[in-house]
Scaffold this motif. Structure first.
Motif, PDB file in Angstrom:
ATOM      1  N   TYR A  55      -7.624  -1.544   4.287  1.00 15.62           N
ATOM      2  CA  TYR A  55      -7.898  -0.145   3.948  1.00 15.62           C
ATOM      3  C   TYR A  55      -9.019  -0.052   2.920  1.00 15.62           C
ATOM      4  O   TYR A  55      -9.445  -1.056   2.354  1.00 15.62           O
ATOM      5  CB  TYR A  55      -6.641   0.530   3.401  1.00 15.62           C
ATOM      6  CG  TYR A  55      -5.985  -0.224   2.256  1.00 15.62           C
ATOM      7  CD1 TYR A  55      -6.514  -0.168   0.971  1.00 15.62           C
ATOM      8  CD2 TYR A  55      -4.835  -0.994   2.473  1.00 15.62           C
ATOM      9  CE1 TYR A  55      -5.924  -0.854  -0.073  1.00 15.62           C
ATOM     10  CE2 TYR A  55      -4.232  -1.687   1.433  1.00 15.62           C
ATOM     11  CZ  TYR A  55      -4.784  -1.621   0.162  1.00 15.62           C
ATOM     12  OH  TYR A  55      -4.204  -2.311  -0.864  1.00 15.62           O
ATOM     13  N   GLU A  56      -9.484   1.170   2.720  1.00 14.11           N
ATOM     14  CA  GLU A  56     -10.470   1.458   1.674  1.00 14.11           C
ATOM     15  C   GLU A  56      -9.729   1.887   0.420  1.00 14.11           C
ATOM     16  O   GLU A  56      -8.701   2.552   0.514  1.00 14.11           O
ATOM     17  CB  GLU A  56     -11.334   2.651   2.106  1.00 14.11           C
ATOM     18  CG  GLU A  56     -12.290   2.384   3.240  1.00 14.11           C
ATOM     19  CD  GLU A  56     -13.530   1.667   2.740  1.00 14.11           C
ATOM     20  OE1 GLU A  56     -14.055   2.054   1.676  1.00 14.11           O
ATOM     21  OE2 GLU A  56     -13.941   0.694   3.420  1.00 14.11           O
ATOM     22  N   THR A  58      -8.885   4.267  -2.661  1.00 15.18           N
ATOM     23  CA  THR A  58      -9.041   5.708  -2.878  1.00 15.18           C
ATOM     24  C   THR A  58      -9.970   5.936  -4.072  1.00 15.18           C
ATOM     25  O   THR A  58     -10.207   5.029  -4.874  1.00 15.18           O
ATOM     26  CB  THR A  58      -7.696   6.376  -3.194  1.00 15.18           C
ATOM     27  OG1 THR A  58      -7.196   5.825  -4.416  1.00 15.18           O
ATOM     28  CG2 THR A  58      -6.681   6.163  -2.095  1.00 15.18           C
ATOM     29  N   GLN A 104      -8.232   5.122  -7.223  1.00 18.25           N
ATOM     30  CA  GLN A 104      -8.167   3.681  -7.495  1.00 18.25           C
ATOM     31  C   GLN A 104      -9.491   3.186  -8.065  1.00 18.25           C
ATOM     32  O   GLN A 104      -9.516   2.440  -9.038  1.00 18.25           O
ATOM     33  CB  GLN A 104      -7.806   2.910  -6.217  1.00 18.25           C
ATOM     34  CG  GLN A 104      -6.325   3.027  -5.874  1.00 18.25           C
ATOM     35  CD  GLN A 104      -5.991   2.466  -4.496  1.00 18.25           C
ATOM     36  OE1 GLN A 104      -6.750   2.654  -3.545  1.00 18.25           O
ATOM     37  NE2 GLN A 104      -4.861   1.798  -4.376  1.00 18.25           N
ATOM     38  N   VAL A 107       5.027   6.437  -6.963  1.00 18.17           N
ATOM     39  CA  VAL A 107       5.403   5.351  -6.059  1.00 18.17           C
ATOM     40  C   VAL A 107       4.496   5.379  -4.830  1.00 18.17           C
ATOM     41  O   VAL A 107       4.245   6.436  -4.262  1.00 18.17           O
ATOM     42  CB  VAL A 107       6.866   5.484  -5.575  1.00 18.17           C
ATOM     43  CG1 VAL A 107       7.807   4.927  -6.607  1.00 18.17           C
ATOM     44  CG2 VAL A 107       7.218   6.915  -5.259  1.00 18.17           C
ATOM     45  N   GLY A 108       3.992   4.240  -4.459  1.00 22.77           N
ATOM     46  CA  GLY A 108       3.162   4.143  -3.269  1.00 22.77           C
ATOM     47  C   GLY A 108       1.720   4.555  -3.480  1.00 22.77           C
ATOM     48  O   GLY A 108       0.935   4.640  -2.536  1.00 22.77           O
ATOM     49  N   SER A 109       1.329   4.820  -4.716  1.00 26.19           N
ATOM     50  CA  SER A 109      -0.046   5.269  -4.947  1.00 26.19           C
ATOM     51  C   SER A 109      -1.017   4.087  -4.972  1.00 26.19           C
ATOM     52  O   SER A 109      -2.225   4.279  -5.043  1.00 26.19           O
ATOM     53  CB  SER A 109      -0.141   6.077  -6.238  1.00 26.19           C
ATOM     54  OG  SER A 109       0.289   5.304  -7.331  1.00 26.19           O
ATOM     55  N   GLY A 110      -0.501   2.878  -4.930  1.00 23.60           N
ATOM     56  CA  GLY A 110      -1.378   1.715  -4.839  1.00 23.60           C
ATOM     57  C   GLY A 110      -1.804   1.136  -6.177  1.00 23.60           C
ATOM     58  O   GLY A 110      -2.981   0.859  -6.403  1.00 23.60           O
ATOM     59  N   LYS A 111      -0.847   0.904  -7.050  1.00 24.57           N
ATOM     60  CA  LYS A 111      -1.166   0.341  -8.361  1.00 24.57           C
ATOM     61  C   LYS A 111      -1.439  -1.165  -8.280  1.00 24.57           C
ATOM     62  O   LYS A 111      -2.238  -1.697  -9.040  1.00 24.57           O
ATOM     63  CB  LYS A 111      -0.021   0.606  -9.341  1.00 24.57           C
ATOM     64  CG  LYS A 111       0.175   2.092  -9.633  1.00 24.57           C
ATOM     65  CD  LYS A 111       1.242   2.331 -10.682  1.00 24.57           C
ATOM     66  CE  LYS A 111       2.645   2.049 -10.213  1.00 24.57           C
ATOM     67  NZ  LYS A 111       3.128   2.924  -9.134  1.00 24.57           N
ATOM     68  N   THR A 112      -0.774  -1.821  -7.316  1.00 26.21           N
ATOM     69  CA  THR A 112      -0.863  -3.282  -7.276  1.00 26.21           C
ATOM     70  C   THR A 112      -2.299  -3.769  -7.097  1.00 26.21           C
ATOM     71  O   THR A 112      -2.730  -4.692  -7.792  1.00 26.21           O
ATOM     72  CB  THR A 112       0.012  -3.830  -6.132  1.00 26.21           C
ATOM     73  OG1 THR A 112       1.238  -3.107  -6.136  1.00 26.21           O
ATOM     74  CG2 THR A 112       0.284  -5.301  -6.315  1.00 26.21           C
ATOM     75  N   PRO A 164      -2.852   7.241  -1.061  1.00 24.94           N
ATOM     76  CA  PRO A 164      -3.694   6.646  -0.022  1.00 24.94           C
ATOM     77  C   PRO A 164      -3.613   7.489   1.247  1.00 24.94           C
ATOM     78  O   PRO A 164      -2.569   8.072   1.525  1.00 24.94           O
ATOM     79  CB  PRO A 164      -3.068   5.271   0.205  1.00 24.94           C
ATOM     80  CG  PRO A 164      -2.358   4.953  -1.052  1.00 24.94           C
ATOM     81  CD  PRO A 164      -1.904   6.262  -1.610  1.00 24.94           C
ATOM     82  N   ARG A 210      -0.771   8.675   4.858  1.00 25.57           N
ATOM     83  CA  ARG A 210       0.666   8.753   4.621  1.00 25.57           C
ATOM     84  C   ARG A 210       1.196  10.034   5.248  1.00 25.57           C
ATOM     85  O   ARG A 210       0.649  11.104   5.029  1.00 25.57           O
ATOM     86  CB  ARG A 210       0.955   8.815   3.118  1.00 25.57           C
ATOM     87  CG  ARG A 210       0.574   7.593   2.365  1.00 25.57           C
ATOM     88  CD  ARG A 210       1.661   6.529   2.471  1.00 25.57           C
ATOM     89  NE  ARG A 210       1.095   5.218   2.156  1.00 25.57           N
ATOM     90  CZ  ARG A 210       0.984   4.752   0.931  1.00 25.57           C
ATOM     91  NH1 ARG A 210       1.430   5.468  -0.065  1.00 25.57           N
ATOM     92  NH2 ARG A 210       0.457   3.580   0.708  1.00 25.57           N
ATOM     93  N   HIS A 261       9.838  -2.664  -1.818  1.00 32.22           N
ATOM     94  CA  HIS A 261       9.045  -2.209  -0.703  1.00 32.22           C
ATOM     95  C   HIS A 261       9.688  -2.671   0.595  1.00 32.22           C
ATOM     96  O   HIS A 261       9.688  -3.849   0.924  1.00 32.22           O
ATOM     97  CB  HIS A 261       7.644  -2.821  -0.854  1.00 32.22           C
ATOM     98  CG  HIS A 261       6.635  -2.244   0.050  1.00 32.22           C
ATOM     99  ND1 HIS A 261       6.355  -0.897   0.067  1.00 32.22           N
ATOM    100  CD2 HIS A 261       5.826  -2.825   0.967  1.00 32.22           C
ATOM    101  CE1 HIS A 261       5.397  -0.678   0.968  1.00 32.22           C
ATOM    102  NE2 HIS A 261       5.076  -1.823   1.525  1.00 32.22           N
TER     103      HIS A 261
END
Ligand code: ADP
Ligand code: MG
Length: 696
Positions: A265-266, A268, A271, A296-301, A449, A452, A553
């Motif tokens: 994915y790209e 955001t 991010q 949750v799920g916003s792509g912090k990792t 992202p 969703r 997850h």
């Protein structure tokens, strides 16, 4: 060291006259074990006993203090269910005093016929006649001073009566001596605030209902004290971290491009923005102290990974601290995937690693052969020595304390400041960010992202449970997995558990071995095991109390069922719902309710209408009246004793500026006001940073 002037306040309640072990124990359940704790137990109402009208002028349900003459006793035969009545009169009428199961000798001595007595209590009308049942006070006329004109009413349990509480708090107040003024004079004058001691007296002895108000001068003063203590403590910690010289880490993007090309994915916009914030911090020669807030799920990792790679590009190491073993493993797997094609060496260390393999890992770590370490609290133990740890990421930061952050910081080479990125999925209203994370700079991932699908959220009465079970059966047949969360019953783990176990048994009856159960009373290992079976699909339905791990997850889980959703706070519902909607398949969330009050209905409606964690957090705050604590358990909000986050948020920026100014002028808090502010920090138990002040 706690200032001596505060010792009496920190003494145990059983040092008060008439407070023995039993009462102390009850007080502990209501407010706390120390005198200070009861002093923060504030009245919620007042009883005004000043009215003393003639009987003919009395209003319905009025609280009055009357001078009455006892006419005669109207006793009841033994064992009768009827009450004992004593008839009294003044010049204008008569009233019956009513007693259920009285001690007769008590009544006769208290209310001798023909005598006049002062009687205080609530007047009602029964069968067209005035009556007062169980008067609060019956005293000889000359003892009027023993009846308080205005009496505070405390939030109570069945265990401690109002009178007892008022007496105990009165005695506790006697232990509170005036304290030196830590607030700025000009502020006091401008706002018209009383000093601390007068404010305390006033909140416990309000003279009118207005004085009970959150915005009364006394309450505002105390709230400001508390918020100032909070801001000061945060600012001290912030300066402590910033004071240390950090490394200047420059991004060279060697690994970045490979990692980005590994992603399906790209990134955001949000991010990218956060990564830019972090890059700028890392480049500065100071320690970074940044909070990454993202639902949750916003792509912090991925943001964490790209940041850590900057440390690695500079020849240093980075680590991620996760609150649980299962989360650490999850990170290990996903980071390893994203790092394919780079020579970055990533390893995992948890409490489970022991013996030879742990030794080997520690050796590699100390030699710098490992670039990224992922793990639980095991990663900052004494004997874990890093070759050159420059950056630490703390995932689910609200699960850790300042202590743990400090332990991690100590692992930096030659006492340089560690760059820290804290992450949290607990959305907090903007107004409150300062009180919780005032010691950090913040970046927000306020954008989900793309791609969703929204989680279809439905609200239904609990009696539709059989339909829900049918729907569960269909979902499982279609390859989905289901979370089934059982109700929060008051704030009791034990009762939570009973409800969850009952539902579990019920579902096992229907779905046999495809059901698992997790709850807070289980050992971490057992819990991990069940979570693992759910992740791997050996079970399809996971029944739990509210302990489902944050951040776990399971993309195949597409149904979230929450029983008695009306008992949960909004943020909590949001967190729970965030467990689903993590895969391609459309997910749903079913909120089952028992009985719905107005507020609960509003909460569930908001859940149906939005899935934006920040909006939900704001709404949560608005809906949550003072004292309604549902949902704070997992919300990550700090607990204030006097300050109300709803009513006093305007004080937060004021206190923030105040704290900064004070520490700019007097960084070690050694001048006069500084010394008094130390007392304030201890008073509100925000003294964790004081030890750093001395080191200058
Ligand atoms: P959280 O913020 O809750 O920790 P994660 O970092 O675990 O979220 O990300 C959740 C999921 O979203 C992961 O599967 C991740 O691969 C995916 N993801 C992250 N960023 C994006 C993006 N920009 N576009 C699409 N998917 C993304
Ligand atoms: Mg996460």
């Amino acid at each position: 060291m706690r200032p001596e002037i505060l010792y009496p306040l920190f003494a145990k309640t059983d040092s008060l006259p008439g407070v023995g072990a039993r009462i102390a124990d009850n007080l502990k359940k209501i407010s706390g074990a120390r005198i200070l704790d009861i002093l923060w137990h504030l009245p919620v109402d007042i009883i005004d006993r000043r009215a003393g009208p003639a009987l003919k002028d009395i209003l319905f349900d009025q609280i009055v203090t009357l001078e009455l003459t006892v006419s005669d006793h109207d006793p009841v035969p033994l064992k009768s269910k009827k009450p004992y009545r004593v008839w009294c009169h003044d010049d204008t009428g008569t009233i019956g005093l009513v007693f259920f199961h009285p001690r007769k000798d008590y009544i006769l001595t208290k209310l001798p016929e023909g005598e006049t007595r002062l009687i205080s209590g609530k007047v009602e009308v029964y069968n067209g006649k005035l009556q007062m049942s169980h008067p609060d006070y019956i005293l000889p006329v000359e003892q009027r001073s023993k009846i308080p004109e205005i009496e505070p009413v405390y939030p109570l349990t069945a265990r401690v009566s109002g009178k007892l509480m008022a007496r105990i708090i009165g005695d506790a107040m006697k232990r509170a001596s005036p304290l030196p003024e830590w607030l700025d004079r000009s502020l006091l004058v401008r706002e018209g605030w009383p000093n601390w001691h007068d404010a305390m007296k006033n909140v416990h002895h309000p003279k009118s209902s207005e004085e009970l108000h959150l915005l009364s001068l006394a309450r505002v003063r105390l709230a400001y004290d508390e918020i100032l203590a909070n801001q000061l403590a945060l600012e001290i910690m912030r300066r402590q971290t910033k004071k240390k010289k950090g490394r200047s880490l420059k991004a060279s993007n060697i690994f970045l491009d490979i990692v980005l090309s590994n992603l399906p994915y790209e990134l955001t916009e949000a991010q990218y923005r956060s990564i830019e914030d972090i890059k700028a911090d890392l480049e500065k020669p100071f320690a970074m102290m940044r909070l990454l807030q993202g639902d949750v799920g916003s792509g912090k990792t991925i943001v964490a990974l790209l940041s850590m790679l900057i440390a690695v590009e500079n020849g240093a190491q980075a680590a991620i601290l996760a609150p649980t073993e299962i989360l650490a493993r999850q990170h290990f797997i996903s980071l390893s995937e994203m790092l394919v094609g780079t020579e970055v060496k990533v390893e995992i260390l948890t409490g489970r690693d022991k013996g030879k393999s742990r030794e080997r890992l520690l050796l590699d770590l100390s030699l710098g052969k490992i670039n990224l370490l992922i793990g639980t609290h095991a990663i900052f133990q004494e004997d874990v020595i890093y070759h050159d740890l420059a950056m630490a990421v703390i995932d689910e930061q609200h699960r850790f304390g300042v202590e743990q952050r400090m332990c991690l910081s100590e692992k930096a080479k030659n006492g340089t400041g560690m760059d820290i990125l804290a992450m949290t999925a607990t959305p907090i209203p903007r107004t409150l960010t300062l009180t919780v994370y005032g010691d950090m700079d913040t970046s927000r991932l306020d954008e989900k992202p793309p791609g969703r699908t929204r989680i279809d959220t439905r609200v239904m009465p609990l009696d539709r449970i059989n339909n829900i079970i049918d729907a569960t059966r269909r979902a499982i047949a279609g390859g989905s997995r289901v979370y089934w969360v059982c109700p929060l019953i008051e704030e009791s783990e034990v009762l939570d558990l009973a409800a969850a176990e009952e539902r579990y048994t019920h579902l096992v009856h229907i779905f046999k071995e495809r059901v698992g159960l997790v709850h807070g009373k289980m050992k971490a290992k057992q819990k991990d095991l069940v979570m693992k079976s759910f992740k791997e699909g050996t079970i399809d339905i996971l029944v739990s109390t509210t302990v489902i791990e944050v951040g776990v997850h399971v993309p195949e889980a597409t149904v979230m069922i929450i029983e008695h959703a009306e008992r949960f706070g909004l943020s909590q519902l949001h967190q729970l719902r965030g467990r689903v909607g993590r895969g391609e398949t459309k997910s749903s969330c079913i909120l089952l309710y028992g009985t719905l009050g107005k507020k609960a209905e509003a909460r569930l409606r908001i859940m149906r209408e939005t899935d934006d964690g920040f909006i939900i957090a704001e709404e949560d705050l608005k809906l949550r009246g003072a004292g309604e604590l549902l949902g704070t358990r997992q919300s990550g909000l700090p607990k204030f004793k006097v300050a109300s986050l709803e009513g006093h948020s305007h004080l937060i920026p004021m206190a923030r500026d105040d704290a900064r100014l004070v520490l700019n002028n007097d960084p070690a808090l050694t001048n006069e006001r500084g010394r008094y502010l130390r007392i304030l920090l201890y008073l509100f138990e925000r003294d964790e940073g004081v030890k750093y002040l001395k080191s200058g």
